[in-house]
Structure formats: C-alpha cells, structure tokens
Design an enzyme around this catalytic site. Structure first.
Site, PDB file in Angstrom:
ATOM      1  N   LYS A  21      24.431   4.983  -7.184  1.00 57.55           N
ATOM      2  CA  LYS A  21      23.178   5.631  -6.275  1.00 57.55           C
ATOM      3  C   LYS A  21      21.892   5.121  -6.952  1.00 57.55           C
ATOM      4  O   LYS A  21      21.565   4.341  -6.087  1.00 57.55           O
ATOM      5  CB  LYS A  21      23.583   6.436  -5.412  1.00 57.55           C
ATOM      6  CG  LYS A  21      23.077   6.310  -4.210  1.00 57.55           C
ATOM      7  CD  LYS A  21      22.997   7.202  -3.154  1.00 57.55           C
ATOM      8  CE  LYS A  21      23.211   8.626  -2.856  1.00 57.55           C
ATOM      9  NZ  LYS A  21      21.360   8.878  -2.590  1.00 57.55           N
ATOM     10  N   SER A  22      21.718   6.590  -7.509  1.00 53.32           N
ATOM     11  CA  SER A  22      20.567   6.258  -8.196  1.00 53.32           C
ATOM     12  C   SER A  22      20.044   5.107  -9.083  1.00 53.32           C
ATOM     13  O   SER A  22      18.572   4.605  -8.973  1.00 53.32           O
ATOM     14  CB  SER A  22      19.995   7.483  -9.078  1.00 53.32           C
ATOM     15  OG  SER A  22      20.546   9.077  -8.240  1.00 53.32           O
ATOM     16  N   GLY A  93      16.238   9.928   0.747  1.00 53.18           N
ATOM     17  CA  GLY A  93      15.197  10.542   0.082  1.00 53.18           C
ATOM     18  C   GLY A  93      14.307   9.860  -1.217  1.00 53.18           C
ATOM     19  O   GLY A  93      13.563   9.785  -1.385  1.00 53.18           O
ATOM     20  N   ARG A 121      13.109  16.963   5.905  1.00 54.92           N
ATOM     21  CA  ARG A 121      12.777  17.237   4.051  1.00 54.92           C
ATOM     22  C   ARG A 121      11.837  17.731   3.256  1.00 54.92           C
ATOM     23  O   ARG A 121      10.899  16.527   3.792  1.00 54.92           O
ATOM     24  CB  ARG A 121      13.980  15.636   3.937  1.00 54.92           C
ATOM     25  CG  ARG A 121      15.293  16.223   3.665  1.00 54.92           C
ATOM     26  CD  ARG A 121      16.248  15.247   3.209  1.00 54.92           C
ATOM     27  NE  ARG A 121      16.449  15.543   1.946  1.00 54.92           N
ATOM     28  CZ  ARG A 121      17.708  15.170   1.045  1.00 54.92           C
ATOM     29  NH1 ARG A 121      17.668  13.749   1.803  1.00 54.92           N
ATOM     30  NH2 ARG A 121      17.057  14.845  -0.379  1.00 54.92           N
ATOM     31  N   SER A 199      15.278  16.357 -15.582  1.00 52.10           N
ATOM     32  CA  SER A 199      16.026  15.481 -14.803  1.00 52.10           C
ATOM     33  C   SER A 199      16.992  13.967 -15.053  1.00 52.10           C
ATOM     34  O   SER A 199      16.523  13.809 -16.001  1.00 52.10           O
ATOM     35  CB  SER A 199      15.929  15.368 -13.027  1.00 52.10           C
ATOM     36  OG  SER A 199      14.562  14.571 -13.169  1.00 52.10           O
ATOM     37  N   ASP A 322      24.354  17.315  -7.008  1.00 48.33           N
ATOM     38  CA  ASP A 322      24.954  16.660  -5.989  1.00 48.33           C
ATOM     39  C   ASP A 322      26.469  16.864  -6.688  1.00 48.33           C
ATOM     40  O   ASP A 322      27.441  16.851  -5.112  1.00 48.33           O
ATOM     41  CB  ASP A 322      24.384  15.422  -6.288  1.00 48.33           C
ATOM     42  CG  ASP A 322      23.181  14.282  -5.978  1.00 48.33           C
ATOM     43  OD1 ASP A 322      22.893  15.253  -5.809  1.00 48.33           O
ATOM     44  OD2 ASP A 322      23.109  13.480  -6.169  1.00 48.33           O
ATOM     45  N   LYS A 349      18.792  19.186   0.565  1.00 44.82           N
ATOM     46  CA  LYS A 349      19.221  17.845   0.963  1.00 44.82           C
ATOM     47  C   LYS A 349      19.513  17.625   2.335  1.00 44.82           C
ATOM     48  O   LYS A 349      19.016  17.637   2.957  1.00 44.82           O
ATOM     49  CB  LYS A 349      20.773  18.427  -0.220  1.00 44.82           C
ATOM     50  CG  LYS A 349      20.100  18.753  -1.779  1.00 44.82           C
ATOM     51  CD  LYS A 349      19.664  17.648  -2.273  1.00 44.82           C
ATOM     52  CE  LYS A 349      19.291  17.693  -4.259  1.00 44.82           C
ATOM     53  NZ  LYS A 349      18.387  17.127  -4.480  1.00 44.82           N
ATOM     54  N   ARG A 353      23.218  22.898   2.112  1.00 43.61           N
ATOM     55  CA  ARG A 353      24.501  22.362   0.830  1.00 43.61           C
ATOM     56  C   ARG A 353      24.874  23.861   0.510  1.00 43.61           C
ATOM     57  O   ARG A 353      26.099  24.273   0.731  1.00 43.61           O
ATOM     58  CB  ARG A 353      24.407  21.593  -0.488  1.00 43.61           C
ATOM     59  CG  ARG A 353      24.498  20.271  -0.020  1.00 43.61           C
ATOM     60  CD  ARG A 353      24.886  19.218  -0.740  1.00 43.61           C
ATOM     61  NE  ARG A 353      24.777  17.566  -0.341  1.00 43.61           N
ATOM     62  CZ  ARG A 353      24.299  16.671  -0.769  1.00 43.61           C
ATOM     63  NH1 ARG A 353      23.478  16.794  -2.042  1.00 43.61           N
ATOM     64  NH2 ARG A 353      24.147  15.621  -0.387  1.00 43.61           N
ATOM     65  N   ARG A 395      28.479  14.044   1.339  1.00 44.39           N
ATOM     66  CA  ARG A 395      28.871  14.452   0.095  1.00 44.39           C
ATOM     67  C   ARG A 395      29.772  15.502   0.438  1.00 44.39           C
ATOM     68  O   ARG A 395      30.595  15.860  -0.092  1.00 44.39           O
ATOM     69  CB  ARG A 395      27.964  15.231  -0.905  1.00 44.39           C
ATOM     70  CG  ARG A 395      27.143  14.019  -2.148  1.00 44.39           C
ATOM     71  CD  ARG A 395      26.120  13.962  -3.131  1.00 44.39           C
ATOM     72  NE  ARG A 395      25.676  13.010  -3.401  1.00 44.39           N
ATOM     73  CZ  ARG A 395      25.857  11.983  -4.413  1.00 44.39           C
ATOM     74  NH1 ARG A 395      26.960  11.072  -4.169  1.00 44.39           N
ATOM     75  NH2 ARG A 395      25.216  10.907  -4.074  1.00 44.39           N
TER      76      ARG A 395
HETATM   77  C1  S3P Z   1      18.085  11.520  -7.059  1.00 44.69           C
HETATM   78  C2  S3P Z   1      18.168  12.534  -7.287  1.00 44.69           C
HETATM   79  C3  S3P Z   1      18.653  14.213  -6.894  1.00 44.69           C
HETATM   80  C4  S3P Z   1      19.367  13.537  -6.191  1.00 44.69           C
HETATM   81  C5  S3P Z   1      19.217  12.392  -5.517  1.00 44.69           C
HETATM   82  C6  S3P Z   1      19.035  11.769  -5.867  1.00 44.69           C
HETATM   83  C7  S3P Z   1      17.448  10.210  -7.294  1.00 44.69           C
HETATM   84  O1  S3P Z   1      17.534  14.320  -5.914  1.00 44.69           O
HETATM   85  O2  S3P Z   1      20.114  14.942  -5.667  1.00 44.69           O
HETATM   86  O3  S3P Z   1      20.799  12.385  -4.809  1.00 44.69           O
HETATM   87  O4  S3P Z   1      17.852   9.188  -7.418  1.00 44.69           O
HETATM   88  O5  S3P Z   1      16.641  10.351  -7.893  1.00 44.69           O
HETATM   89  P1  S3P Z   1      16.749  15.290  -6.347  1.00 44.69           P
HETATM   90  O6  S3P Z   1      15.347  14.272  -7.111  1.00 44.69           O
HETATM   91  O7  S3P Z   1      15.402  15.915  -5.275  1.00 44.69           O
HETATM   92  O8  S3P Z   1      16.634  16.514  -7.220  1.00 44.69           O
END
Ligand code: S3P
Length: 442
Positions: A21-22, A93, A121, A199, A322, A349, A353, A395
């Site tokens: 997804k990311s 998000g 959010r 991250s 996640d 989230k 969660r 999720r």
């Molecule tokens: C994501 C970052 C994470 C993750 C989200 C996807 C991303 O969120 O929880 O599902 O694609 O950059 P945060 O950046 O808010 O930690």
C-alpha cells in the site's frame, strides 16, 4: 457485510498478496510529478490507493488503470492543475498527508477532505511544519483535523514559495516525513527531517531512484530542492508485508498449517513483525531473498508453531505499527504474557486500535487489557467463537478473521467489506487457504 469464519482442519497453500500500500501510493504520486510515462505493475487496487489515483486525476494528471497495472503520464514538477472541486482522500491518511505536502508547494488553491474516519485523524503534525515552511495551509478545528485548505489567502497574499526547515518529529511517522519531503522538493534551501526512530523509508528510496537530491542516514533525512525534473520510474510493487502478516500469524497459531507467501517486501524499516514472531518462537523461513525495484523481497514460509509471550516496545514499534492488531491475536494464543508499549499512535489510526482490538479480542475469550500506550495480553490455550465488529478498520477486520481461523467455534465479523481498503481479495484468499485449494509449497 457479515462474514463467518470457522477453524479449518488444515490451513495450507502458496499465495501472492496484493501490492504494498505505501509503495503503491508513492509510486503514483511521485510519477505524477515526474517528466514522462511510467508503468506501475502489481499496484494495489484497494480503496485507499484508488483514492490516490482519483485525487491525482482531479489535479490534471493523465493516468489509466487496468486491474493492477497503472500507466501514468507525469505532469512534470510544475504541471499539476488547480482543482476547484473537493479533493477526496476517502479513508486514506497517506493520500491526505502526502498530498498536503505536495499541494502546499503549488501556486494554487486546494481543498482536501475525506470520509468520517479520516476527518477525525490528526493533521496538526503536517499542518504545523508546512506552515513553518511558509505554506498557506489551514485545517478544521484549529488546524488539527481535515478538511485541509491550501492557498485560502492567495488573492490577498500571492504565493512566494516555501523555504527549507529543520524539523524534529515528536513521533516517528513516514506520512509526516514524506509530506515534508514533498514540500521540500519545491522549497528554497535544504530541509532536514529528524525522527525519534526510523519509520518506513520507501519515499527516500523511490525519490532517490527518480533523481531527487536527498540523503537518508537512519533517523535523519536531508532534502535539497529539485532543480531538474524527476525521472519517471516504472516498477513492480512488492507484495505487502502488512497483508502477508495475516497469513503469517494464521499459520503460526493454527495447529496444522503451512503457508508460503511469495514476493513479499521485507524492507528492514517494515520487518519488525518477522523479528517479533521469531522471538515468540514462530517457525518462519525466508526463501529467495532478493532486491526488486529497489526494495528487498522474499518468499515467506510460516508453519504451525508453539508461541510464547514477549515484550514489544521502543524503536521496533514504527517498524510493525500496522501489524499490532494481528500480533495481538498471536499473543492471545501464546504461552505467557505479551506486553506492547510505546504504541500510543495506534489510538489515531483508522480506529483507536488499542481500544477496538482489546474490545473485540475480549469477546473471543482473549485475556487482554488496554494500556495508555499499548496492551497487556496473557495467552490462553484456545479462543472461543464470537460475533465481532470491525469498527470500520480494515486491519482489525482481517485480524479478527485470523482469530476466527484458530477459534473453537464460528466467529462472525461485521463490516467485513472494509478489508478491501488494503486487501481486496482477502476473503477469497481466506476461503482458498481454508479449503487448501492452493497447491502446497512442497
Ligand atoms: C504509512 C505510514 C504509517 C502507517 C500507514 C502507512 C505510509 O502511518 O501506519 O498505514 O505509507 O507512510 P504513520 O506515518 O502515521 O505512522
């Protein structure tokens, strides 16, 4: 939609999960501002990434999708067009935060909103640093939530561009880091972003491949402004470890299981789940480790395991954030106690969660308690079936289905359709694995 899940006698098969997804979001957004055409294969055709494609189209980007293949004709770094309608990020998000950074740097107005869950959010984490860079950006509820309005004062105060900043994130977040990075490509001077723990680094890897001047050194990213066009980048998106996670835990907790998930991304900034499951005693084998399109990938085989409790805390949290709902299922069936802390981010989230996972797993007979920043879980030998609800959280829905695959009696999950946000074929894959319709790996 309600779905019923029963414990099958065997849980076996070889499976390919949908694209990450990311990476899918980023591949679409970055190619949209590149100069030329790119093809993205194994793109995640889940609702969140479709939201990103629709937003980009509404900004004048020419793109088409056929199943999991997306072709984008990049508009170039200064080629996005003003959209006088609402830019709708849906439930996503990542879409909202990354576009907030990109659109803050454009000399036109944008109005970004989303569904009810997204509108709750936190957005101050992107609005505040973008303001510091000189963006004309406002958020609802005193700049804390969507909708986000960019360029509201453009008529009185013409846009003069952004400036680079040094920003320390209070909490590790790839979405915030990526939002600021996109704005930084258009700013004057260097931008430095520092996180308390690293991250996911897909943005850094991908933008670097596309020719951006950016260096990443663990928790610190330095971004220089773009003085040339980004090169388009065609790629095949690796399988999403966050989706493979459901089958990994299902195989580990089921008494007669072996599941191989092929072509899964195992980027070290994402692979905390593998480390934690191994520490809990899971039988996990990584086969054919390789690098594909700039990301480490492997085939992951997980077999029935006797799990024991563990502590999950500190710097590993952003590397498995996640996966916590499904890790809670593993912990609920492990011997001894599992403590999850330093994970207060879970409260903001797609649902809270910590609260929703605790509530729903309790219905299934798990011994689980909320902590302000995580959960304490004492393993039980068996979960019972129950009627659970998904709280609109993809999720959580899938984690509950995994619990159902190991529970003594039937489990129903209400709101099952939400799985399609990140894993459109989840329920079909569950059915096929449960009936062992997929060829065993050996
Ligand atoms: C994501 C970052 C994470 C993750 C989200 C996807 C991303 O969120 O929880 O599902 O694609 O950059 P945060 O950046 O808010 O930690």
């Amino acid at each position: 939609m309600n779905k019923a899940v029963r414990r099958p006698a065997k849980l076996r098969g070889v499976i390919t999960v949908p694209g990450d997804k990311s990476i899918s979001h980023r591949a679409a957004i970055f190619n949209a501002i590149a100069d030329g055409e790119a093809t993205i294969d194994h793109f995640l055709a889940g609702a969140d990434c479709i939201s990103t494609l629709q937003c980009l189209r509404s900004l004048g980007v020419s793109l088409s999708r056929r199943y999991n293949r997306v072709t984008i004709r990049g508009a170039g770094r200064n080629g996005l067009k003003e959209n006088l309608n609402l830019i709708d990020a849906g439930n996503s998000g990542t879409t909202m935060r990354l576009l907030a950074g990109l659109l803050s740097a454009q000399p036109f107005q944008s109005f970004i909103s989303g569904d009810e869950s997204l509108r709750a959010r936190p957005m101050a984490r992107v609005i505040q640093p973008l303001k510091e860079m000189g963006a004309d950006i406002t958020g609802w509820d005193n700049n804390t939530r969507p909708p986000i309005i960019i360029g509201a004062n453009l008529n009185e105060k013409p846009f003069t561009g952004l400036r680079g900043i040094t920003h320390q994130l209070p909490v590790a977040s790839a979405q915030v880091k990526s939002s600021i990075t996109l704005a930084a490509l258009y700013a004057e001077g260097e931008t430095v972003i520092e996180e308390p723990a690293q991250s996911r680094d897909h943005t850094e890897r991908m933008l670097w491949e596309m020719g951006a001047d950016l260096v990443s050194d663990g928790n610190i990213v330095r971004v220089k402004p773009l003085d040339h066009e980004l090169q388009p980048w065609s790629l095949t998106v690796p399988g999403d470890l966050s989706s493979a996670a459901f089958w990994m835990v299902a195989a580990a907790v089921h008494p007669d299981a072996e599941i191989e998930t092929r072509g899964v991304g195992i980027n070290p900034t994402r692979s905390g789940l593998i480390e934690v499951l191994r520490a809990m005693g899971a039988d996990i084998e990584l086969r054919n480790e390789r690098v594909e399109c700039g990301e480490p990938v492997a085939d992951i085989v997980v077999r029935s395991s006797r799990l024991r409790g563990t502590t999950i805390e500190g710097d590993i949290i952003p590397r498995l954030i996640d996966e916590v709902p499904v890790l809670a299922v593993a912990a609920a069936l492990a011997e001894g106690e599992t403590v999850i802390r330093d994970a207060a981010e879970l409260r903001v989230k797609e649902s809270d969660r910590i609260k929703t996972t605790t509530e729903e797993l309790s219905r299934l007979g798990a011994e689980i308690e909320e902590r302000p920043d995580g959960m304490t879980i004492r393993g039980v030998s068996e979960l019972r079936g129950a009627n659970c609800v998904g709280h609109g959280d993809h999720r959580l829905v899938m984690a509950l289905a995994v619990a159902g695959l190991a529970a003594a009696a039937e489990t129903t999950v209400a709101g099952a359709e939400t799985a399609a946000i990140s894993y459109p074929s989840f329920w079909e894959d569950l059915e096929r694995l449960s009936t062992s319709q997929l060829a065993p790996s050996r």
